[in-house]
Design an enzyme around this catalytic site. Sequence first.
Site, PDB file in Angstrom:
ATOM      1  CE  LYS A  75     -12.968   6.814   0.582  1.00 43.31           C
ATOM      2  NZ  LYS A  75     -13.209   5.439   0.291  1.00 43.31           N
TER       3      LYS A  75
ATOM      4  CB  THR B 106     -16.433   3.718  -0.010  1.00 42.40           C
ATOM      5  OG1 THR B 106     -16.839   2.691   0.894  1.00 42.40           O
ATOM      6  CG2 THR B 106     -17.527   4.783  -0.092  1.00 42.40           C
TER       7      THR B 106
ATOM      8  CG  LEU C  81      -7.934  -1.624  -4.088  1.00 38.25           C
ATOM      9  CD1 LEU C  81      -8.026  -1.679  -5.599  1.00 38.25           C
ATOM     10  CD2 LEU C  81      -6.490  -1.761  -3.625  1.00 38.25           C
ATOM     11  N   PRO C  82      -8.524   1.799  -1.204  1.00 39.03           N
ATOM     12  CG  PRO C  82      -6.580   2.699  -0.269  1.00 39.03           C
ATOM     13  CD  PRO C  82      -7.056   1.651  -1.233  1.00 39.03           C
TER      14      PRO C  82
ATOM     15  CE  LYS D  17     -19.365   2.679   3.058  1.00 41.09           C
ATOM     16  NZ  LYS D  17     -19.469   2.128   4.402  1.00 41.09           N
TER      17      LYS D  17
HETATM   18  P1  NAD Z   1      -6.920   0.426   4.271  1.00 42.83           P
HETATM   19  O1  NAD Z   1      -6.229   1.690   3.943  1.00 42.83           O
HETATM   20  O2  NAD Z   1      -6.756  -0.201   5.602  1.00 42.83           O
HETATM   21  O3  NAD Z   1      -6.522  -0.718   3.168  1.00 42.83           O
HETATM   22  C1  NAD Z   1      -6.346  -0.483   1.814  1.00 42.83           C
HETATM   23  C2  NAD Z   1      -5.325  -1.484   1.286  1.00 42.83           C
HETATM   24  O4  NAD Z   1      -5.176  -1.290  -0.121  1.00 42.83           O
HETATM   25  C3  NAD Z   1      -3.927  -1.298   1.908  1.00 42.83           C
HETATM   26  O5  NAD Z   1      -3.466  -2.544   2.427  1.00 42.83           O
HETATM   27  C4  NAD Z   1      -3.070  -0.822   0.739  1.00 42.83           C
HETATM   28  O6  NAD Z   1      -1.714  -1.279   0.793  1.00 42.83           O
HETATM   29  C5  NAD Z   1      -3.820  -1.449  -0.441  1.00 42.83           C
HETATM   30  N1  NAD Z   1      -3.530  -0.778  -1.700  1.00 42.83           N
HETATM   31  C6  NAD Z   1      -3.562   0.555  -1.985  1.00 42.83           C
HETATM   32  N2  NAD Z   1      -3.250   0.756  -3.282  1.00 42.83           N
HETATM   33  C7  NAD Z   1      -3.011  -0.464  -3.811  1.00 42.83           C
HETATM   34  C8  NAD Z   1      -2.635  -0.924  -5.115  1.00 42.83           C
HETATM   35  N3  NAD Z   1      -2.411  -0.050  -6.110  1.00 42.83           N
HETATM   36  N4  NAD Z   1      -2.465  -2.253  -5.298  1.00 42.83           N
HETATM   37  C9  NAD Z   1      -2.684  -3.117  -4.277  1.00 42.83           C
HETATM   38  N5  NAD Z   1      -3.025  -2.762  -3.027  1.00 42.83           N
HETATM   39  C10 NAD Z   1      -3.195  -1.444  -2.811  1.00 42.83           C
HETATM   40  O7  NAD Z   1      -8.470   0.690   3.943  1.00 42.83           O
HETATM   41  P2  NAD Z   1      -9.736  -0.081   4.546  1.00 42.83           P
HETATM   42  O8  NAD Z   1     -10.081   0.492   5.875  1.00 42.83           O
HETATM   43  O9  NAD Z   1      -9.519  -1.557   4.391  1.00 42.83           O
HETATM   44  O10 NAD Z   1     -10.859   0.418   3.514  1.00 42.83           O
HETATM   45  C11 NAD Z   1     -10.932  -0.041   2.156  1.00 42.83           C
HETATM   46  C12 NAD Z   1     -12.167   0.547   1.511  1.00 42.83           C
HETATM   47  O11 NAD Z   1     -13.320   0.140   2.240  1.00 42.83           O
HETATM   48  C13 NAD Z   1     -12.206   2.083   1.478  1.00 42.83           C
HETATM   49  O12 NAD Z   1     -12.778   2.519   0.276  1.00 42.83           O
HETATM   50  C14 NAD Z   1     -13.065   2.430   2.683  1.00 42.83           C
HETATM   51  O13 NAD Z   1     -13.705   3.692   2.507  1.00 42.83           O
HETATM   52  C15 NAD Z   1     -14.054   1.272   2.687  1.00 42.83           C
HETATM   53  N6  NAD Z   1     -14.628   0.926   4.004  1.00 42.83           N
HETATM   54  C16 NAD Z   1     -13.860   0.851   5.123  1.00 42.83           C
HETATM   55  C17 NAD Z   1     -14.451   0.506   6.351  1.00 42.83           C
HETATM   56  C18 NAD Z   1     -13.637   0.408   7.630  1.00 42.83           C
HETATM   57  O14 NAD Z   1     -14.254   0.302   8.706  1.00 42.83           O
HETATM   58  N7  NAD Z   1     -12.312   0.427   7.585  1.00 42.83           N
HETATM   59  C19 NAD Z   1     -15.816   0.218   6.410  1.00 42.83           C
HETATM   60  C20 NAD Z   1     -16.568   0.260   5.250  1.00 42.83           C
HETATM   61  C21 NAD Z   1     -15.958   0.610   4.038  1.00 42.83           C
END
Ligand code: NAD
Length: 300
Positions: free
Chosen positions: A245, A95, A64-65, A170
């Site tokens: 963030k 994260t 999740l975000p 991280k």
């Molecule tokens: P994203 O915004 O693409 O996806 C997050 C998902 O969570 C969305 O589909 C959203 O609808 C869902 N969501 C939000 N609130 C929700 C809830 N209450 N119930 C159910 N679903 C819910 O984010 P991402 O890029 O997939 O990143 C996710 C995490 O991983 C973050 O913490 C980010 O910092 C970390 N991260 C991302 C990357 C990257 O390259 N994108 C790499 C490493 C770590």
Amino acid sequence: MKIGFIGLGNMGSLMARSLLKAGHSLTIYDLSQHAMQLVVDAGGEAAVSPRVAVKDAECVVTMLPASSHVRSVLTGPEGILAGVAPGVAIIDSSTIDPASVKEFASLAAAQGNLFVDAPVSGGTGGAAAGTLTFMVGGGSGTFAKVKPVLEAMGKNIVHCGEVGTGQIAKICNNLVLGITMAGVSEAMSLGAALGIDPKTLSGILNTSTGRCWSSDTYNPYPGVMQAAPAAKGYAGGFGTDLMLKDLGLATDAARSVRQPVYMGALAQQLYQTSSALGDGRLDFSSVIRLYLRPAAADAR
Ligand code: NAD
């Protein structure tokens, strides 16, 4: 294994697919129907809430975000803790801040569940290829229990120590990443403004001491690397608001131990400016748009 998976965005959808490919069965939940459909098409079963998604699960994964989303998905009336069986391990790969992780781990322990922080590195490319690095915080017994699940999504599974230490690793990694992306953006824009071909400059950086992931895999200059978000208008990838963030997590954590983070604080301001100018949902490499001359930046 029967796995409940919550959060199917840029990263979660690809990680869920890796679990399906490895033969696990998945019950999934995301606020976005569109995000869920992509994983249903790959063999996952959609649920109406996190509580229902984890009802029969032997393991739970969340992606999740930020902390607030993990809190509501974990502790809300329709959340994971309301539906999960005792003894089941909950793996949070989002994260988030190490202090919240410790609180979530105690809430899980209070009802007989195991909890590990297992944030990832490797981006959407690593998630698609199943080659992510997992930085895991938790007891060694819990680590041994969750490792086989993580191995279906990554190739480097590192036990960092007790709960919360995965997030420390991280946050430090993303502090470096935020700074190097700004540095590569600055150098590529300067080189182009002075008149060198950006592809030539990229080649030099990548065989010289300036080489880093931001230069050799994810170059922010448009047209230099076909597989990088810069070649697709900065769509997908790792959002600017997520990097903002993470730099906030680093500067907050630094304040708690009175440790200076000079470069991180400046990088934070750059991504904040980028977000304020409307680029928050674009990949974080779009920070280069703060530097590019209008012709190259595709004029804002
Ligand atoms: P994203 O915004 O693409 O996806 C997050 C998902 O969570 C969305 O589909 C959203 O609808 C869902 N969501 C939000 N609130 C929700 C809830 N209450 N119930 C159910 N679903 C819910 O984010 P991402 O890029 O997939 O990143 C996710 C995490 O991983 C973050 O913490 C980010 O910092 C970390 N991260 C991302 C990357 C990257 O390259 N994108 C790499 C490493 C770590």
